[in-house]
Design an enzyme around this catalytic site. Structure first.
Site, PDB file in Angstrom:
ATOM      1  N   GLU A 258       0.819  -1.216   0.000  1.00 22.51           N
ATOM      2  CA  GLU A 258       0.000   0.000   0.000  1.00 22.51           C
ATOM      3  C   GLU A 258       0.855   1.270   0.000  1.00 22.51           C
ATOM      4  O   GLU A 258       0.765   2.114   0.891  1.00 22.51           O
ATOM      5  CB  GLU A 258      -0.943  -0.003   1.206  1.00 22.51           C
ATOM      6  CG  GLU A 258      -1.972  -1.103   1.173  1.00 22.51           C
ATOM      7  CD  GLU A 258      -2.946  -1.060   2.337  1.00 22.51           C
ATOM      8  OE1 GLU A 258      -4.058  -1.586   2.217  1.00 22.51           O
ATOM      9  OE2 GLU A 258      -2.579  -0.477   3.398  1.00 22.51           O
TER      10      GLU A 258
ATOM     11  N   GLU B 178      -6.893  -7.616  -0.626  1.00 21.68           N
ATOM     12  CA  GLU B 178      -7.351  -7.536   0.761  1.00 21.68           C
ATOM     13  C   GLU B 178      -8.844  -7.223   0.793  1.00 21.68           C
ATOM     14  O   GLU B 178      -9.318  -6.337   0.088  1.00 21.68           O
ATOM     15  CB  GLU B 178      -6.618  -6.439   1.552  1.00 21.68           C
ATOM     16  CG  GLU B 178      -5.164  -6.706   1.856  1.00 21.68           C
ATOM     17  CD  GLU B 178      -4.565  -5.616   2.746  1.00 21.68           C
ATOM     18  OE1 GLU B 178      -5.337  -4.906   3.419  1.00 21.68           O
ATOM     19  OE2 GLU B 178      -3.331  -5.466   2.756  1.00 21.68           O
TER      20      GLU B 178
END
Length: 672
Positions: A153, A308
């Site tokens: 991320e 995710e």
């Protein structure tokens, strides 16, 4: 030569983030057993493991990871091996304080959270290069290794740095772009407010300033930070490609993430992956469907992975609502419907310590196989084994929405006529209408080849250049239908106004000019007439002056009564529409529906309200995926002449069937 994803993983991938370093060795075998039972075939390992891989500088410990890799392979679970560079260890931060990022006030960040590194730090870049090389050399031939998961991320918590290293890098970046200081002064318009620079060293960050920032400087700073963070990914990728040339490489993207230009990043990805966490309070997660389509579009329709999601509830909202029974499964199939070829979770086992210990997982704190969460996780994982024919299949969209990250940055800078112009909301205005109609959507950049589309919609395209304007002209001239919304065609790539009347470069294409802007205060609405009906609009009015266009909707109230709100212009063999306000959603849906009908763009099937239907096709055949977001059963009419097999039930269906509330169906067209 890097392998295709479908060659590495020729099945629906299923699993999640696995953090064995947080658990004792006796748990690892139990984890592997539970994974196998739940249908897990892929996990990401080691995302935040730098501190246990390199305990002190050059003191590496791979023994624990060797065991984990072996155990997973023995149980049929592949590994996305992370490069562990997402956060530096305490010893690294102390030894190399220049590796720490600095905030806007000039204060270095403290150790103890995550992602505290400076993208421009030579120490950080040297440290990650060493670690990544060690990992690649050690595991390059391990049979469990399927893909490389780089960092994590990027930019999530820290997308701006104001360190000395970053300032020097900013100067170098500006020199490369502008070549000389006069070019920069021209680009930034520095004769305004006595902002002129005589040399590069006079330039500072756009930070901690008294009042309005220079918009050209701010745009370039955003571009610079995107590029510096992107360089980190490319440093790691180069090492991995050198040592493991056939292993796919990726990093995970995020929802509504403004700082990074994902279209540019995706060019360096072998697979687009992203992290999605819809809030159950939102109801049907349409905004996440938007991002599924966006992620698929980043690599021209290539299927993506959901890297995710959560099984039950997150830990970082004001109130962390739990997904009701069946919702996780339902939303997972919505991902698959939008071309997801992998469904992954954060995380496998719910943590015992740390900031995310209350974040949901595939294995909850109870560690019970009869828990609701694990039972749902296992149901989904074992169902996905039936859907291998979907892998690699694609969606054929005839409608595209223009999405541009730099435009997003520019339109939301301060100093606009309306300083609450939310770019994503304007895009969602049109996406939501198409979603409700079950019409497939791609996202494109203004410079992309548009020839395969019937309809292209460009919401609030504030910055544009000559080549992009010419691209739109070609599209319409050749028979396409183009929709442009208000506050478009206003400025160039340095946020300098295009002169000659708004929307300048689009003026001939649209057959009009905009004389002035009339923004509205919050809560104020106007009325306009269209198709013998009256609708409301809000936020903005462009005072449109017709040249060769025709008004197809006019205002019906206030001092702007009878002036054009929406226009149509025939240009070559196509039509260009201009929407000069923010219409209510009812009008947008009707408008988009009519344009689609005019161009014979239809959904795969007509279905009840709140039922998604998507078609994915490829060498394995044509699939229809249905997701019923209603609580009640919905009747699906397939029509006559075709026969399908429901891959989840193995039932043969030839005409109509009933789809239970909050349930799904995946149908494969029979070929005989």
């Amino acid at each position: 030569m890097v392998k295709e994803i479908q060659e590495v993983l020729p099945f629906m991938s299923y699993g999640g983030d696995y953090n064995p370093e947080q658990w004792s060795e006796d748990v690892w075998l139990e984890d592997a057993r539970l994974m196998k039972n739940a249908g897990v075939n892929l996990v990401s390992v080691g995302i935040f493991s730098w501190a246990v891989l390199e305990r002190q500088e050059d003191e590496f410990d791979f023994g624990w990871l060797d065991k984990v890799m072996d155990i997973l392979h023995q149980h049929g679970v592949g590994v996305c091996l992370a490069t562990a560079t997402a956060s530096t260890p305490a010893w690294f931060t102390k030894k190399y304080p220049d590796s720490v990022a600095v905030d806007e006030k000039g204060v270095p960040y403290s150790f103890g959270s995550r992602q505290h590194y400076s993208p421009s730090s030579p120490s950080y870049r040297k440290g990650i290069s060493k670690l990544v090389r060690k990992l690649a050399e050690r595991y390059q031939n391990h049979p469990a290794l399927k893909m490389w998961h780089v960092n994590n991320e990027y930019g999530c918590h820290l997308s701006e740095c104001y360190s000395e290293h970053s300032l020097r890098a900013f100067h170098d970046w500006l020199k490369e772009k502008y070549k000389n200081i006069e070019g920069l002064n021209e680009g930034w318009g520095t004769n305004f407010w006595s902002q002129r620079y005589n040399n590069w060293e006079e330039i500072d960050f756009p930070a901690n300033q008294v009042t309005f920032y220079n918009p050209g400087q701010m745009l370039d700073y955003k571009r610079f930070m995107n590029d510096k963070i992107f360089e980190l990914y490319k440093i790691e990728k180069a090492i991995l490609r050198e040592i493991t040339p056939d292993i796919p490489i990726f990093t995970n993207f995020m929802y509504q993430f403004k700082p990074l230009n994902y279209f540019e990043w995706a060019k360096e990805m072998d697979l687009v992956t992203w992290d999605s966490y819809p809030d159950p309070r939102e109801g049907i997660p349409v905004s996440h469907a938007f991002h599924h389509d966006l992620m698929r579009s980043l690599k021209k329709g290539q299927p993506f992975f959901l890297m995710e999601q959560v099984s039950s509830h997150v830990n970082w909202r004001d109130i962390n609502l739990t997904k009701k029974p069946g919702v996780m499964r339902l939303w997972s199939y919505s991902t698959i419907a939008k071309s997801g070829d992998g469904i992954m979770f954060f995380q496998w086992r719910q943590g015992r310590a740390g900031a995310e210990k209350f974040h949901g997982a595939m294995i909850p704190h109870s560690n019970r196989e009869d828990s609701r969460v694990y039972k749902e996780v296992s149901q989904l994982g074992n169902e996905l084994k039936k859907l291998d024919s979907l892998v690699g299949t694609k969606i054929d969209a005839k409608v595209a929405i223009v999405f541009d990250w730099e435009n997003w940055w520019a339109v939301e800078l301060e100093g606009k006529p309306h300083n609450d112009l939310d770019y994503l909301s304007r895009v969602e205005t049109y996406y939501n209408a198409l979603y409700a109609l079950n019409i497939a959507v791609d996202f494109v950049q203004p410079k992309d080849d548009l020839s395969s589309y019937e309809i292209v919609i460009a919401p609030m395209l504030y910055i544009i250049d000559e080549a992009e304007a010419a691209n739109f002209e070609t599209f319409v001239k050749d028979g396409g239908t183009l929709v442009i919304s208000f506050f478009s065609g206003i400025a160039d790539k340095n946020d300098r106004i295009h002169l000659g009347g708004y929307p300048a470069l689009l003026r001939n294409l649209l057959g009009l000019y905009v004389d002035e802007f009339v923004p509205y205060e919050h809560g104020k609405e106007q009325l306009f007439r269209s198709n013998n009906d009256t609708y409301s609009c809000s936020m903005w009015t462009d005072m449109i002056r017709l040249e060769s266009a025709e008004a197809i909707a006019c205002y019906d109230s206030d001092w702007i009564k009878d002036t054009p709100a929406v226009t149509e212009h025939t240009y070559g063999d196509g039509k260009a529409y201009y929407v000069g306000t923010e219409p209510e959603s009812r009008w947008v849906k009707e408008f988009v529906s009519q344009l689609s009908a005019n161009k014979a763009v239809v959904p795969p099937l007509t279905v009840p309200v709140n039922v998604e239907v998507t078609k994915r096709s490829g060498n394995s055949g044509e699939h229809l995926i249905f997701i019923n977001h209603n609580e009640n059963d919905s009747e699906i009419k397939l029509g006559e002449g075709n026969s399908y097999t429901n891959l989840l039930t193995n039932e043969v269906i030839s005409q109509n069937f009933s789809l239970k509330g909050n349930d799904v169906a995946v149908l494969l067209l029979s070929t005989n």
